[in-house]
Design a protein around this motif. Structure first.
Motif, PDB file in Angstrom:
ATOM      1  N   TYR A  29       0.856  -1.159   0.118  1.00  0.00           N
ATOM      2  CA  TYR A  29      -0.030   0.062  -0.001  1.00  0.00           C
ATOM      3  C   TYR A  29       0.864   1.376  -0.134  1.00  0.00           C
ATOM      4  CZ  TYR A  29      -3.731  -3.320   1.222  1.00  0.00           C
ATOM      5  OH  TYR A  29      -4.276  -4.446   1.178  1.00  0.00           O
ATOM      6  N   ASN A  30       2.187   1.012  -0.082  1.00  0.00           N
ATOM      7  CA  ASN A  30       3.037   2.141  -0.313  1.00  0.00           C
ATOM      8  C   ASN A  30       2.900   3.129   1.033  1.00  0.00           C
ATOM      9  OD1 ASN A  30       5.112   3.920  -1.203  1.00  0.00           O
ATOM     10  ND2 ASN A  30       3.559   5.079  -2.208  1.00  0.00           N
ATOM     11  N   LEU A  31       2.876   2.553   2.301  1.00  0.00           N
ATOM     12  CA  LEU A  31       2.570   3.126   3.666  1.00  0.00           C
ATOM     13  C   LEU A  31       3.758   2.935   4.612  1.00  0.00           C
ATOM     14  CD1 LEU A  31      -0.923   2.361   4.078  1.00  0.00           C
ATOM     15  CD2 LEU A  31      -0.323   4.396   3.337  1.00  0.00           C
ATOM     16  N   SER A  32       4.008   3.668   5.509  1.00  0.00           N
ATOM     17  CA  SER A  32       4.730   3.325   6.634  1.00  0.00           C
ATOM     18  C   SER A  32       4.282   2.272   7.670  1.00  0.00           C
ATOM     19  CB  SER A  32       4.995   4.670   7.486  1.00  0.00           C
ATOM     20  OG  SER A  32       3.892   4.753   8.315  1.00  0.00           O
ATOM     21  N   ILE A  33       5.270   1.600   8.138  1.00  0.00           N
ATOM     22  CA  ILE A  33       5.038   0.330   9.226  1.00  0.00           C
ATOM     23  C   ILE A  33       3.980   0.828  10.126  1.00  0.00           C
ATOM     24  CG2 ILE A  33       6.153  -1.037  10.681  1.00  0.00           C
ATOM     25  CD1 ILE A  33       6.720  -1.950   7.792  1.00  0.00           C
ATOM     26  N   ARG A  34       4.437   2.265  10.740  1.00  0.00           N
ATOM     27  CA  ARG A  34       3.679   2.836  11.783  1.00  0.00           C
ATOM     28  C   ARG A  34       2.212   2.729  11.572  1.00  0.00           C
ATOM     29  NH1 ARG A  34       5.066   5.797  16.101  1.00  0.00           N
ATOM     30  NH2 ARG A  34       7.080   5.975  15.303  1.00  0.00           N
ATOM     31  N   THR A  35       1.723   3.081  10.109  1.00  0.00           N
ATOM     32  CA  THR A  35       0.322   3.316   9.751  1.00  0.00           C
ATOM     33  C   THR A  35      -0.168   1.745   9.640  1.00  0.00           C
ATOM     34  OG1 THR A  35       0.970   5.241   8.276  1.00  0.00           O
ATOM     35  CG2 THR A  35      -1.108   4.035   7.696  1.00  0.00           C
ATOM     36  N   ILE A  36       0.343   0.747   9.215  1.00  0.00           N
ATOM     37  CA  ILE A  36      -0.036  -0.402   9.158  1.00  0.00           C
ATOM     38  C   ILE A  36      -0.263  -1.070  10.568  1.00  0.00           C
ATOM     39  CG2 ILE A  36       0.554  -2.883   8.699  1.00  0.00           C
ATOM     40  CD1 ILE A  36       0.079  -1.247   6.015  1.00  0.00           C
ATOM     41  N   TYR A  37       0.402  -0.580  11.554  1.00  0.00           N
ATOM     42  CA  TYR A  37       0.371  -1.192  13.043  1.00  0.00           C
ATOM     43  C   TYR A  37      -1.085  -0.338  13.521  1.00  0.00           C
ATOM     44  CZ  TYR A  37       4.937  -2.918  13.456  1.00  0.00           C
ATOM     45  OH  TYR A  37       6.223  -3.525  13.171  1.00  0.00           O
ATOM     46  N   ARG A  38      -1.227   0.815  13.057  1.00  0.00           N
ATOM     47  CA  ARG A  38      -2.366   1.330  13.298  1.00  0.00           C
ATOM     48  C   ARG A  38      -3.738   0.902  12.783  1.00  0.00           C
ATOM     49  NH1 ARG A  38       0.525   6.567  13.021  1.00  0.00           N
ATOM     50  NH2 ARG A  38      -0.303   6.816  11.013  1.00  0.00           N
ATOM     51  N   ASP A  39      -3.490   0.419  11.223  1.00  0.00           N
ATOM     52  CA  ASP A  39      -4.660  -0.431  10.737  1.00  0.00           C
ATOM     53  C   ASP A  39      -4.985  -1.670  11.337  1.00  0.00           C
ATOM     54  OD1 ASP A  39      -4.968   1.815   8.897  1.00  0.00           O
ATOM     55  OD2 ASP A  39      -3.960   0.725   7.321  1.00  0.00           O
ATOM     56  N   ILE A  40      -3.961  -2.529  11.702  1.00  0.00           N
ATOM     57  CA  ILE A  40      -4.080  -3.706  12.308  1.00  0.00           C
ATOM     58  C   ILE A  40      -4.909  -3.519  13.733  1.00  0.00           C
ATOM     59  CG2 ILE A  40      -2.918  -5.593  13.521  1.00  0.00           C
ATOM     60  CD1 ILE A  40      -3.022  -5.600  10.652  1.00  0.00           C
ATOM     61  N   LYS A  41      -4.440  -2.372  14.308  1.00  0.00           N
ATOM     62  CA  LYS A  41      -5.190  -2.107  15.821  1.00  0.00           C
ATOM     63  C   LYS A  41      -6.600  -1.699  15.456  1.00  0.00           C
ATOM     64  CE  LYS A  41      -5.026   1.048  19.817  1.00  0.00           C
ATOM     65  NZ  LYS A  41      -4.128   2.182  20.231  1.00  0.00           N
ATOM     66  N   ALA A  42      -6.987  -0.968  14.215  1.00  0.00           N
ATOM     67  CA  ALA A  42      -8.176  -0.527  14.111  1.00  0.00           C
ATOM     68  C   ALA A  42      -9.168  -1.741  13.693  1.00  0.00           C
ATOM     69  CB  ALA A  42      -8.237   0.334  13.021  1.00  0.00           C
ATOM     70  N   LEU A  43      -8.667  -2.814  13.266  1.00  0.00           N
ATOM     71  CA  LEU A  43      -9.399  -3.818  12.866  1.00  0.00           C
ATOM     72  C   LEU A  43      -9.825  -4.832  14.090  1.00  0.00           C
ATOM     73  CD1 LEU A  43      -7.423  -5.481   9.608  1.00  0.00           C
ATOM     74  CD2 LEU A  43      -9.711  -4.111   9.830  1.00  0.00           C
ATOM     75  N   ASN A  44      -8.566  -4.723  14.871  1.00  0.00           N
ATOM     76  CA  ASN A  44      -8.929  -5.768  16.414  1.00  0.00           C
ATOM     77  C   ASN A  44     -10.005  -4.795  17.196  1.00  0.00           C
ATOM     78  OD1 ASN A  44      -7.283  -7.716  16.747  1.00  0.00           O
ATOM     79  ND2 ASN A  44      -5.368  -6.519  16.422  1.00  0.00           N
ATOM     80  N   GLU A  45     -10.091  -3.488  16.997  1.00  0.00           N
ATOM     81  CA  GLU A  45     -10.863  -2.724  17.975  1.00  0.00           C
ATOM     82  C   GLU A  45     -12.319  -2.779  17.305  1.00  0.00           C
ATOM     83  OE1 GLU A  45      -9.600   1.253  17.583  1.00  0.00           O
ATOM     84  OE2 GLU A  45      -7.978   1.093  19.212  1.00  0.00           O
ATOM     85  N   VAL A  46     -12.750  -3.224  16.108  1.00  0.00           N
ATOM     86  CA  VAL A  46     -13.948  -3.466  15.607  1.00  0.00           C
ATOM     87  C   VAL A  46     -14.415  -4.980  15.880  1.00  0.00           C
ATOM     88  CG1 VAL A  46     -14.015  -1.498  14.232  1.00  0.00           C
ATOM     89  CG2 VAL A  46     -13.145  -3.625  13.228  1.00  0.00           C
ATOM     90  N   GLY A  47     -13.521  -5.713  16.513  1.00  0.00           N
ATOM     91  CA  GLY A  47     -13.839  -7.176  16.602  1.00  0.00           C
ATOM     92  C   GLY A  47     -13.222  -8.297  15.743  1.00  0.00           C
ATOM     93  N   ILE A  48     -12.591  -7.844  15.006  1.00  0.00           N
ATOM     94  CA  ILE A  48     -11.806  -8.639  14.005  1.00  0.00           C
ATOM     95  C   ILE A  48     -10.578  -9.286  14.852  1.00  0.00           C
ATOM     96  CG2 ILE A  48     -10.775  -9.256  11.942  1.00  0.00           C
ATOM     97  CD1 ILE A  48     -12.606  -6.719  10.679  1.00  0.00           C
ATOM     98  N   PRO A  49     -10.607 -10.522  14.939  1.00  0.00           N
ATOM     99  CA  PRO A  49      -9.385 -11.313  15.751  1.00  0.00           C
ATOM    100  C   PRO A  49      -8.253 -11.360  14.654  1.00  0.00           C
ATOM    101  CG  PRO A  49     -10.895 -12.962  15.217  1.00  0.00           C
ATOM    102  CD  PRO A  49     -11.559 -11.553  14.709  1.00  0.00           C
ATOM    103  N   VAL A  50      -7.286 -10.262  14.677  1.00  0.00           N
ATOM    104  CA  VAL A  50      -5.861 -10.375  13.864  1.00  0.00           C
ATOM    105  C   VAL A  50      -4.782 -10.517  14.772  1.00  0.00           C
ATOM    106  CG1 VAL A  50      -4.379  -9.056  12.392  1.00  0.00           C
ATOM    107  CG2 VAL A  50      -6.856  -8.831  12.083  1.00  0.00           C
ATOM    108  N   ILE A  51      -4.190 -11.723  14.688  1.00  0.00           N
ATOM    109  CA  ILE A  51      -3.008 -12.062  15.603  1.00  0.00           C
ATOM    110  C   ILE A  51      -1.912 -12.112  14.931  1.00  0.00           C
ATOM    111  CG2 ILE A  51      -2.377 -14.017  17.157  1.00  0.00           C
ATOM    112  CD1 ILE A  51      -5.312 -15.092  17.079  1.00  0.00           C
ATOM    113  N   LEU A  52      -0.790 -11.708  15.743  1.00  0.00           N
ATOM    114  CA  LEU A  52       0.655 -11.646  15.274  1.00  0.00           C
ATOM    115  C   LEU A  52       1.479 -13.017  15.705  1.00  0.00           C
ATOM    116  CD1 LEU A  52       2.961 -10.181  14.011  1.00  0.00           C
ATOM    117  CD2 LEU A  52       3.508  -9.269  16.142  1.00  0.00           C
TER     118      LEU A  52
END
Length: 225
Positions: A29-52
């Motif tokens: 997506y041509n983004l920074s790693i920090r932005t991706i971390y925020r996106d993953i956090k947003a998915l978790n916050e709406v109830g989608i169980p994304v695991i590392l």
């Protein structure tokens, strides 16, 4: 791409890949790693169980189901054309799976698109008088053998009408000369061979994995041989 579309895209990417790293998503997506971390956090916050998984990447918890895809009428009609081709140029096993897929697509179409889809389906036909529907239903089994790298046992009639029993390792299928061909390593001949599907009398999927590494693709096979 706005953020909502990107979050959905990330979600589908994780659904279809076992693991995906933040670095891969950042490059995609041509983004920074920090932005991706925020996106993953947003998915978790709406109830989608994304695991590392350390040293592997992110994945969606097993058992979590995403809502059904929504198709546009153009996408649905494109798949309808492919289904029509399946009825003319494949076998019973593929036709069964194709029909099942179309039924699922119909179930998620919006009501006004469903009516358009039904109307279009009555206006599509392929005229191919020389093509004969094959009696076998081997294509789905062959697909499974290719994907899972499992040996096939076949009884084959060659161009001289000689019957042989063979163990083969399929690397791909090709449609040419108005018929399907299976390209496979043949342990009887100790070489790659081109098998015409309509000359396979019997076919059985075994549970035995390939014994040989196949280093090139079906496209490379066609170039080399």
């Amino acid at each position: 791409m706005n953020r909502i579309d990107r979050l959905m895209s990330i979600l589908w990417t994780m659904q279809y890949k076992k693991f995906v790293s933040a670095e891969q998503l950042a490059d995609k997506y041509n983004l920074s790693i920090r932005t991706i971390y925020r996106d993953i956090k947003a998915l978790n916050e709406v109830g989608i169980p994304v695991i590392l998984e350390p040293n592997k990447g992110y994945y969606i918890m097993q058992g979590y189901f995403l809502p059904p895809l929504l198709f546009t009428i153009e996408e649905a009609n494109a798949l309808l054309l492919l289904q029509t081709l399946a009825h003319k140029f494949t076998d019973k096993s593929i036709i069964k799976n194709s029909d099942s897929a179309i039924k699922k697509i119909k179930s998620v179409l919006r009501s006004n698109d469903f009516e358009k889809f039904q109307n279009f389906s009555n206006k599509v036909e392929i005229y191919n008088p020389e093509n004969e529907q094959k009696e076998n239903d081997y294509l789905s089994t062959i697909q499974k053998a290719i994907i899972e790298k499992l040996i096939l046992k076949i009884e084959y009639t060659d161009n001289n009408k000689k019957k042989t029993q063979r163990e083969i390792e399929p690397i791909g299928i090709i449609f040419y000369t108005k018929q399907w061909h299976l390209i496979a390593w043949c342990w009887l001949r100790k070489d790659y061979r081109d098998f015409k599907l309509n000359q396979i009398l019997h076919l059985k999927l075994t549970s035995f994995p390939f014994k040989k590494e196949h280093s090139y693709s079906i496209q490379e096979y066609m170039t080399i041989f």
